[in-house]
Design a protein around this motif. Structure first.
Motif, short mmCIF file in Angstrom:
data_model
loop_
_atom_site.label_atom_id
_atom_site.label_comp_id
_atom_site.label_asym_id
_atom_site.label_seq_id
_atom_site.Cartn_x
_atom_site.Cartn_y
_atom_site.Cartn_z
N VAL A 77 24.38 -1.72 -18.10
CA VAL A 77 23.71 -3.24 -18.83
C VAL A 77 22.06 -3.20 -18.22
O VAL A 77 21.75 -3.33 -19.56
CB VAL A 77 23.86 -3.74 -17.85
N TYR A 78 21.27 -2.80 -17.30
CA TYR A 78 20.04 -2.48 -16.52
C TYR A 78 19.62 -0.98 -17.51
O TYR A 78 18.41 -1.28 -18.08
CB TYR A 78 19.73 -2.19 -15.45
N SER A 80 19.85 -0.22 -20.57
CA SER A 80 20.04 -0.12 -21.29
C SER A 80 19.59 -1.57 -22.05
O SER A 80 18.09 -0.99 -23.15
CB SER A 80 21.57 -1.21 -22.28
N GLY A 81 18.95 -1.89 -21.42
CA GLY A 81 17.95 -3.41 -21.53
C GLY A 81 16.49 -2.73 -21.38
O GLY A 81 15.45 -3.04 -22.20
N GLY A 133 21.94 -5.57 -23.40
CA GLY A 133 19.57 -4.37 -23.58
C GLY A 133 19.48 -4.78 -24.38
O GLY A 133 18.14 -5.31 -24.40
N SER A 439 10.21 -2.36 -16.14
CA SER A 439 12.12 -2.07 -16.59
C SER A 439 12.19 -0.70 -15.24
O SER A 439 13.18 -0.82 -14.82
CB SER A 439 11.23 -1.07 -17.74
#
Length: 497
Positions: A77-78, A80-81, A133, A439
């Protein structure tokens, strides 16, 4: 996006209408409230769904595999951000990213709400990972676009927005846990889908009137020629990856175990590559390189902290389910409800910590010292949870207040580290890489959960003392070491406090 465009965007947003803030804050507050309700509601029951027996409505996986998959899911999840942020900045803008992400998240929860196979479960996870994301990093960006650069309401606006996140996170485990207990897992997942649907309805019906141009203009759009090249590259990459995956599956090379290991490696390699690229770039000057060096121990500390904090939805969720007495004061407690403690404590304590730092002024701890406090509290949260097992053994159920205390301590650490880390990231980032450095901050959580996917293999009720004690002690040692090195790190920060 030029400063003129930024001001034009802010001017297009009605500046009064939600507690003295831009009207669009209403739209984004409730969009994110329902998205977080959806996410945390699903996550509250996810690990139970995976390891409960099929006769109880689960998938029947073993507990260790289930907890590793939840960790890998959180890591992806992180990761895909980064992709979601790039797509918003270069192709379709943050507003469309939020909408597309919400649709994918809702579809993922709908798939979970339908009784199905393990294969369908993984399809739902792919949809939710990609959707989150797209939505998660970009909805925060839209909040920032509503305020002009010198608007002194900005920090307060983000604080209100942050409260929406935690209110959704607090309510979701209570509602979804009760639905799972009284009905079944799929009704709980359906509630998560409805939550995301409500968020989409709020967003679509109010954004035109409330958000103006916010989120509609890509920050650094691709030219027509660049788009052709990028789309060709993306399409080719999808085809190549698809072929590799198909071959790997056919030869039994791609298993759950190998995929967990792959994400674990990526969790370390990706942030390492980020550091090296920024440090060696000619766009980074000598002062910025020094600050990047100072950021490395902070990043490592953040990985250690999040590795403990994120186990609230895996190891501690399992502990609540298997090792905790779920009756208290004559009331039955659903194991999911403990996951509401983290956002509840944040809602209560965040204003206290904000007041404390302002009150202390120049006497407040430095950034490295606050990070060390975060690690010390996180370590104590794991040492506390081993005490009932030490005194009574692992054959008896423990008082639920031990879990409450553990969650409370890790929240104290979170409030020392998380908001401070966000602020420090913006200050220490090289000017040419401000977005990429943010990021990088979120990749600390990705690396932590990739690490957790390996750590959970060592947990069992029989060795819980060694597990909690070892990780808790490691966090304490790292916190003390960081405290000792704080003056040296502060020197590398070149005037940033």
């Amino acid at each position: 996006m030029s400063s003129i465009n930024k001001q034009k965007i802010a001017d297009s947003v009605p500046q009064k209408g939600f507690f003295g803030h831009p009207k669009g804050l209403f739209t984004l507050f409730f969009t994110e409230f329902w998205e977080r309700f959806s996410y945390y509601g699903m996550r509250a029951i996810l690990v139970f769904y995976m390891y409960y027996e099929v006769s109880k409505g689960g998938l029947g996986l073993d507990e260790t595999t289930a907890m590793a998959i939840v960790s890998i899911y959180g890591s992806l999840v992180y990761m895909s951000g980064i992709i979601g942020g790039w797509l918003a900045d270069r192709i379709f803008g943050t507003s469309k990213a939020v909408f597309y992400g919400g649709i994918l998240i809702m579809l993922g929860h709908i798939v979970l709400a339908l009784p199905g196979s393990l294969e369908m479960f993984f399809v739902s996870m792919v949809l939710i990972v990609i959707g989150t994301g797209l939505l998660k990093p970009n909805v925060s960006s839209v909040v920032g676009e509503m305020y002009s650069e010198n608007d002194n309401r900005r920090d307060a606006g983000f604080t209100i927005f942050y409260m929406g996140i935690n209110m959704g996170g607090f309510l979701a485990p209570l509602v979804v846990g009760a639905l799972r207990t009284n009905y079944n897992f799929h009704v709980g997942f359906a509630a998560a889908a409805v939550g995301m649907l409500l968020g989409l309805i709020v967003f679509v019906t109010t954004k035109k009137k409330n958000l103006g141009l916010a989120g509609t203009i890509p920050a650094n759009p691709l030219s027509s020629d660049e788009k052709k090249k990028v789309f060709t590259m993306i399409g080719s990459s999808i085809i190549v990856v698809g072929i590799i995956v198909a071959i790997a599956i056919s030869r039994d090379a791609l298993t759950i175990e190998s995929f967990i290991n792959l994400v674990g490696v990526l969790g370390i390699l990706i942030p390492t590559a980020f550091f090296i690229f920024m440090y060696r770039s000619p766009k980074t000057n000598s002062v910025e390189r020094s600050r990047l060096i100072a950021y490395i121990p902070l990043f490592i500390a953040a990985v250690m902290f999040w590795a403990i904090q994120e186990q609230g939805s895996t190891i501690l969720a399992n502990y609540a389910d298997k090792r905790t007495d779920l009756t208290f004061g004559g009331m039955e407690i659903a194991p999911e409800w403990f996951q509401s403690l983290n956002p509840l404590f944040i809602i209560i304590l965040a204003p206290v910590f904000a007041w404390l730092w302002v009150k202390m002024g120049d006497r407040q701890p430095t950034v490295p010292q606050k990070f060390s406090l975060g690690l010390l509290f996180a370590g104590l949260s794991f040492l506390v949870i081993l005490l009932p097992g030490y005194f009574t053994g692992n054959d008896s159920l423990v008082n639920p207040l031990w879990l409450v205390l553990s969650y409370f301590l890790v929240v104290l650490g979170e409030l020392c580290l998380s908001p401070v880390g966000l602020s420090a990231t913006t200050k220490l980032a090289p000017a040419a890489f401000s977005a990429q450095t943010m990021s990088l901050w979120f990749l600390a959580s990705a690396a932590a959960q990739a690490l957790n996917a390996q750590l959970v293999r060592f947990y069992s009720a029989e060795n819980e003392l060694a597990y909690f004690g070892g990780i808790g002690a490691a966090s304490l040692v790292l916190g003390i070491l960081l405290l000792a090195l704080s003056p040296k790190i502060q020197g590398f920060m070149k005037g940033i406090r």
